[in-house]
Design an enzyme around this catalytic site. Structure first.
Site, short mmCIF file in Angstrom:
data_model
loop_
_atom_site.label_atom_id
_atom_site.label_comp_id
_atom_site.label_asym_id
_atom_site.label_seq_id
_atom_site.Cartn_x
_atom_site.Cartn_y
_atom_site.Cartn_z
N GLU A 113 45.22 43.03 35.73
CA GLU A 113 45.50 41.61 35.97
C GLU A 113 45.02 40.73 34.82
O GLU A 113 45.74 39.83 34.38
CB GLU A 113 44.87 41.16 37.30
CG GLU A 113 45.55 41.74 38.54
CD GLU A 113 45.33 43.24 38.72
OE1 GLU A 113 44.37 43.79 38.15
OE2 GLU A 113 46.14 43.86 39.45
N HIS A 164 42.62 41.56 50.92
CA HIS A 164 44.06 41.31 50.73
C HIS A 164 44.57 40.19 51.65
O HIS A 164 45.76 40.12 51.91
CB HIS A 164 44.87 42.58 51.02
CG HIS A 164 44.81 43.62 49.95
ND1 HIS A 164 43.64 44.24 49.59
CD2 HIS A 164 45.78 44.15 49.16
CE1 HIS A 164 43.90 45.12 48.63
NE2 HIS A 164 45.18 45.08 48.34
#
Ligand SMILES: Cc1ncc(C[n+]2csc(CCOP(=O)(O)OP(=O)(O)O)c2C)c(N)n1
Ligand SMILES: [Mg+2]
Lengths: 365, 326
Positions: free
Chosen positions: B60, B129
């Site tokens: 990322e 998440h």
């Protein structure tokens, strides 16, 4: 030179000049002209003056913390000399020679270390990024610039710098991996100056060479003597040719030694011995190139004093210009946060202006 | 107008912007052949190729950082965060680099960067998440932050985001992807940032809600109406810039406000909104502003429990009655 032919695991660096400035290779052909070598030597002398004077300005309280470059001038000047105008440079910090040769003025460098963020606008230099400051954050940027170059179909390359310590960061790994997978024209120069502040390189990594990391990304890597201007120049030129021809990225580990402190607020006596420092003195890059030029009878060291005198005048003039540069304006504090000034920031700016007016201070311009 | 799902509206805007501007490109994980885990880039690689719809290695910080570099060469990257929870591994690139680069460069760089992805509860995706990350990006100056709650807003705000010359955090919601509504077909349909939407008119209490909570606030408003309380529901749509004027206008009328978001209540954006209301509109208030947000606990794995810790319709209903002293 064929950069892909070198073994990144080889601990002996690629080298042309020994510490006495003598050529150690049997069959070596000088690729740089005499005048190019003299020019390079002068640039190194200039950078050294600049660096020493920066430290003294800092000591006089006229600049903030500054990271000395002493001992690392060969690799930064070599880097500056191989870059073309259309090439990109994504700096780390301790490669002032390359900044200067990319077109950043001394005045701007001084302004930056006087705390003026406007300095990094680099009015005369193109295709150079500002310092990221957090270690290794610049390497993904450089890989992204490489992708942009490739996307636009340009023939340019991007050269980036990192320290030995920086190679432990995740961003270094992520970026080199991206660069290799995407085959972008990125040359990463690791300045292995043996220290990351106080941490010696053998505590930074268990890898025999830092160049070896190139193997895991699938790109050529080479360890070079970064204090040997000629070797450094050859390796950089070879790497740039390789990348420019569309072969993908290259990793260069340049061995050098940070002869000074980490920054002007550090004391290396606390973590390294004087014997070690003395060991590196004779390997100094400026002395080495000078010896080579003197052997060749193309340089007269007696002329240096006068040359240096001129450099010091020029540097001081630029410093005085930086010192007399108008202070950061109120506008500059707010104007560059977004491409247009949002109403909330406009209001905050006004608030500050009102405060300045009310306290009858001259508004800073 | 065409009826579209929220996820399709997003996909279509990306495609239209890529068609009209060759410098727009997308990168992220599994966005090519797969079309994104949530389908927001479905078939884009077929049309635009692997170069402009780039599958990245799993890194990322790597794709945010390379996005920054690419933007400096004149490109307009859209970075696809599969789950916005993963911004935490890229925070240096987002908040130290992207947010500050223009300033550090003395205004010389423009950074047209869109960071988009989904967040929130709704799939039992558990603690790492299911989070809501907006407060990080409203706290550190340098990003604009959009949070669409409907398909049409997703389309209009995303177009504005892609055309903006600054970093934009574009926050979608996983539980809204399947929601659908009429979306304008105009390929220039854009909703300006900093313009709240009044989702329901009412004279008694103002409910300010974001993202998934907008729907819940509207449900609560229907129930309140049966009890004789007419709630006005406002969706700020962008948190930065924030449309305080629309909220104040409403509160001038109602004298009462409830701020509700799915993110944790503690130090959430609701605290900022409530404070701004008090700073600028204290004189309108007949009751203290009430904030609702998730409890200060890790979001549970269980679907039942995740709903128990974030505000529900009943919580909003109760809070609205509380500020009306009912
Ligand atoms: C992410 C991050 N961690 C820590 C620091 C503090 N820091 C500044 S310089 C430095 C050492 C860097 O060493 P190296 O990469 O070898 O470069 P050198 O200073 O030797 O040129 C450290 C730890 C930082 N700036 N950024
Ligand atoms: Mg170092």
């Amino acid at each position: 030179m064929d950069i892909a032919a070198y073994d990144p695991l080889n601990e002996t660096p690629y080298q042309i000049l020994d510490a006495q400035g003598k050529v150690i290779l049997d069959h070596w052909e000088q690729s740089l002209s005499d005048s190019e070598l003299i020019e390079a030597f002068k640039n190194m002398l200039f950078v050294r003056q600049f660096d020493t004077m920066a430290i003294s300005y800092q000591r006089q309280g006229r600049m903030y913390t500054y990271p000395p470059n002493l001992g690392q001038e060969a690799l930064s000047v070599a880097s500056g000399s191989v870059l073309q105008k259309t090439d990109w440079m994504v700096p780390s910090v301790r490669e002032m020679g390359a900044w200067y040769m990319k077109g950043v003025s001394l005045k701007e460098l001084f302004l930056y270390y006087r705390g003026h963020e406007i300095a990094q606008r680099f009015e005369q230099a193109n295709r150079i990024m500002p310092i990221t400051v957090p270690i290794a954050s610049q390497i993904p940027h450089a890989a992204g610039v490489g992708y942009g170059i490739k996307f636009h179909g340009e023939k340019a390359v991007v050269l980036t710098f990192i320290g030995d310590g920086g190679t432990s960061e995740g961003d270094f790994h992520e970026a080199l991996n991206f660069a290799a997978v995407w085959k972008v024209p990125l040359i990463t120069v690791i300045q292995n100056n043996h220290y990351a502040i106080s941490l010696p390189v053998h505590k930074q990594t268990a890898s025999k060479t830092l160049a070896a990391k190139s193997l895991s990304y699938g790109m050529p890597g080479i360890r070079v003597d970064g204090n040997d201007y000629i070797a450094m120049h050859e390796v950089l030129s070879g790497s740039i040719d390789y990348a420019r021809q569309g072969n993908g990225p290259v990793l260069i580990e340049a061995l050098t030694y940070r002869r000074g402190a980490h920054t002007t607020s550090d004391d290396p006596k606390k973590y390294r011995t004087q014997e070690e420092e003395q060991e590196w003195e004779p390997k100094d890059p400026v002395n080495r190139l000078r010896s080579f030029l003197v052997h060749k009878n193309i340089w007269n060291p007696d002329e240096e004093a006068e040359l240096i005198e001129g450099y010091r005048k020029e540097i001081d003039t630029q410093f005085l210009e930086a010192e007399q540069y108008p202070p950061h304006s109120l506008d500059d504090v707010f104007a560059y946060m977004f491409s247009e000034l949002p109403p909330e920031l406009e209001a905050q700016k006004q608030e500050y202006q009102d405060y300045l007016n009310a306290t009858a201070q001259e508004p800073q311009k | 107008m065409s009826r579209k799902k929220y996820s399709v509206a997003i996909r279509d805007v990306i495609a239209e912007e890529m068609r009209s501007d060759p410098s727009v490109f997308v990168m992220g994980e599994d966005i090519g052949a797969l079309g994104g885990v949530f389908g927001c880039t479905r078939d884009l690689q077929k049309e635009f190729g692997k170069n402009r719809v780039r599958d990245t290695p799993i890194a990322e910080a790597g794709y945010v950082g390379t996005g920054i570099g690419a933007a400096l060469t004149g490109m307009r990257p859209i970075l696809d965060f599969m789950y916005l929870d993963f911004v935490y591994v890229a925070m240096d690139q987002l908040l130290n680099q992207a947010a500050k680069l223009r300033y550090m460069y003395g205004g010389r760089a423009t950074l047209p960067l869109v960071v988009r992805g989904q967040q929130g509860i709704g799939r039992g995706n558990a603690g790492t998440h299911s989070q809501s990350v907006e407060a990080f990006f409203t706290h550190i100056p340098g990003f604009k932050v959009a949070m669409p709650s409907t398909a049409s807003d997703a389309a209009g705000l995303l177009r504005t985001a892609i055309r903006d010359n600054n970093p934009v955090m574009f926050i979608e919601h996983k539980a809204l992807y399947a929601s659908s509504e009429e979306v304008p077909d105009d390929p220039n349909f854009a909703i300006p940032f900093g313009k709240a939407a009044v989702r329901r008119q009412g004279k008694d209490v103002t409910i300010i809600a974001t993202s998934l909570m907008v729907g819940r606030a509207l449900e609560a408003a229907e129930a309140l109406s049966k009890e004789g309380i007419e709630a006005e529901v406002i969706d700020p749509r962008t948190l930065l810039p924030l449309d305080l004027d629309t909220m104040l206008k409403s509160i001038e009328k109602t004298g009462r406000a409830v701020v509700v978001h799915e993110a944790h209540k503690n130090n959430g954006v609701g605290a900022e909104i409530a404070s701004q209301i008090m700073e600028a509109g204290f004189k309108f208030l007949d009751a203290p502003v009430v904030r609702l947000g998730a409890k200060a606990c890790t979001l549970p794995f269980s679907l039942v429990l995740e709903n128990a810790v974030v505000p529900g319709v009943d919580d909003i209903h109760e809070a609205a009655k509380q500020v009306c002293y009912k």
